[in-house]
Design an enzyme around this catalytic site. Structure first.
Site, PDB file in Angstrom:
ATOM      1  CB  ALA A  67      -0.924  -0.002   1.221  1.00  0.00           C
ATOM      2  CG  ASN A  68      -0.201   4.603  -1.888  1.00  0.00           C
ATOM      3  OD1 ASN A  68      -1.027   5.356  -1.376  1.00  0.00           O
ATOM      4  ND2 ASN A  68      -0.420   3.985  -3.048  1.00  0.00           N
ATOM      5  NE  ARG A  69       4.402   6.983   5.181  1.00  0.00           N
ATOM      6  CZ  ARG A  69       5.590   6.563   4.756  1.00  0.00           C
ATOM      7  NH1 ARG A  69       5.951   6.784   3.504  1.00  0.00           N
ATOM      8  NH2 ARG A  69       6.408   5.928   5.570  1.00  0.00           N
TER       9      ARG A  69
END
Length: 419
Positions: free
Chosen positions: A230-232
């Site tokens: 995932a990412n932020r």
């Protein structure tokens, strides 16, 4: 696939040196007469009043005698822009109804009782509020609230139809728990919905009848039944763009990975992976006039996903990655004449060069570039600092600002491109 969930908590920059430019007052300079009728939902009008003032409006409250049985006038006098007015006879102005009606940019009645709806529909003027409604040429927003049986009564429905036919904006009541303890339709619309309608009525309508598709949030690529890549991205910027487009009259579809309430009036499509987002956007882009690709799509995904949870006892697993589909490049290749395609570039260096390269490679009309290594910028924050990059090397920079301001600036450019 279950609806996407987001466990990332937003964080704010703590440095006192960060300067934030804020101009999120879309109702600045607008005078709104807030009429409050005698119903239990009158307490919700307090929150509506506060929000309108926060958005820059000058709020002039008018309460009926019945309203004062539920909420004290001191509350509204303290929160509004001027003291409450209640009477045709006891005010400083000898003709308060015409002064209020002529000076208003909008008249809002929340809650509106069955009696008020009936009086307004039939042109009766028995108190200050009904006189103001008849004396104004400003747009009027009426928010009915009453018990289900009253709301469904033929006379009430006929009165509501009459008001709509005359151009009055009616915010229908919601389904839910009522004052008597039972449930049904008749509960005053949420303050969010009421304020959204006010913003829509008073706001710019330069995207009326335009279909705008916005993507938001970060995709998640499963490793096993528990873990993901995932990412932020929090999706805040995409949601701000969707909300602003809706205020300007657009028909908005939001493709999102974020488990949060959508802006009022926005259709949502929930996805999780890059492949799911591609399928949704390819379909929606066929009818879209504008596509704003604000989502942070993973560049890579596992070649295979374990069906269960990978156990620690099995040792360090080998995870082989492959590229995800380039959604933006595909949209650019299929772009119709006249369609506007906006991409985002979250970088940590060489910002303008990277954005210009993306603009050219993917056949875009605009790139919104931000340096996410800077304090307060981009992922998880309520603020952003961006550079808009257009074909021909034209640049437009915006300092650290509320993401709603960035959304407005973005759509200003989109409107100009469409013209």
């Amino acid at each position: 696939m279950r609806p996407p969930r987001c466990s990332v908590r937003a964080t704010r920059p703590t440095s006192d040196e960060i300067r934030v430019t804020t101009s999120s007052a879309p109702l600045a300079g607008k005078t709104i007469v807030l009429g409050v009728c005698g119903g239990i939902a009158a307490y919700k009008a307090v929150e509506v009043c506060r929000r309108l003032v926060d958005l820059g409006a000058h709020v002039a409250p008018v309460m009926t005698d019945g309203a004062e049985r539920f909420v004290g006038r001191t509350t509204f006098s303290a929160l509004a822009s001027q003291p409450v007015q209640t009477s045709l006879w006891d005010e400083e102005s000898p003709i308060p109804h015409t002064r209020l009606g002529q000076g208003a940019d909008l008249v809002l009645v929340a809650p509106a009782t069955a009696r008020l709806v009936s009086a307004y529909a039939h042109g009766l003027s028995h108190d200050l509020l009904t006189n103001v409604l008849i004396a104004t040429r400003a747009p009027v927003v009426v928010c009915p609230a009453m018990h289900t049986e009253m709301w469904e009564h033929q006379a009430v429905q006929a009165n509501v139809r009459t008001l709509r036919e005359r151009g009055v904006h009616v915010v229908d009541p919601e389904d839910g728990r009522l004052a008597g303890g039972d449930s049904g339709k008749g509960r005053l619309a949420a303050p969010d919905a009421i304020v959204a309608e006010v913003l829509s009525v008073l706001g710019r309508r330069d995207l009326a009848d335009v279909h705008v598709v916005v993507s938001a949030g970060g995709t998640r690529e499963p490793i096993d039944a528990v873990r993901v890549i995932a990412n932020r991205s929090s999706g805040k910027q995409g949601y701000a763009v969707a909300e602003e487009a809706r205020r300007r009259g657009a028909r908005v579809t939001l493709v999102t990975t974020v488990d949060r309430p959508a802006p009022i009036g926005v259709e949502t499509v929930c996805v999780e992976t890059a492949a799911q987002m591609k399928t949704a956007l390819d379909r929606l882009a066929e009818s879209a006039d504008v596509v704003v690709m604000a989502a942070a799509v993973a560049d890579f995904r596992p070649v295979s996903c374990a069906t269960g949870k990978i156990k620690k006892a099995g040792g360090v697993p080998e995870i082989v990655l492959e590229p995800t589909p380039d959604i933006l490049a595909g949209l650019g290749a299929a772009k119709r004449p006249g369609q506007i395609l906006v991409g985002f570039a979250a970088e940590t260096g060489d910002l303008v060069a990277q954005a210009q390269s993306k603009l050219e490679r993917k056949n875009l009309d605009l790139v919104v570039a931000n340096d996410v290594s800077q304090p307060g910028v981009g992922f998880q924050h309520d603020t952003n600092a961006v550079t808009f990059v257009r074909p021909g090397g034209e640049l437009e920079s915006h300092p650290l600002s509320d993401k709603r301001d960035i959304a407005r600036a973005l759509l200003d450019i989109v409107v100009g491109l469409r013209a």
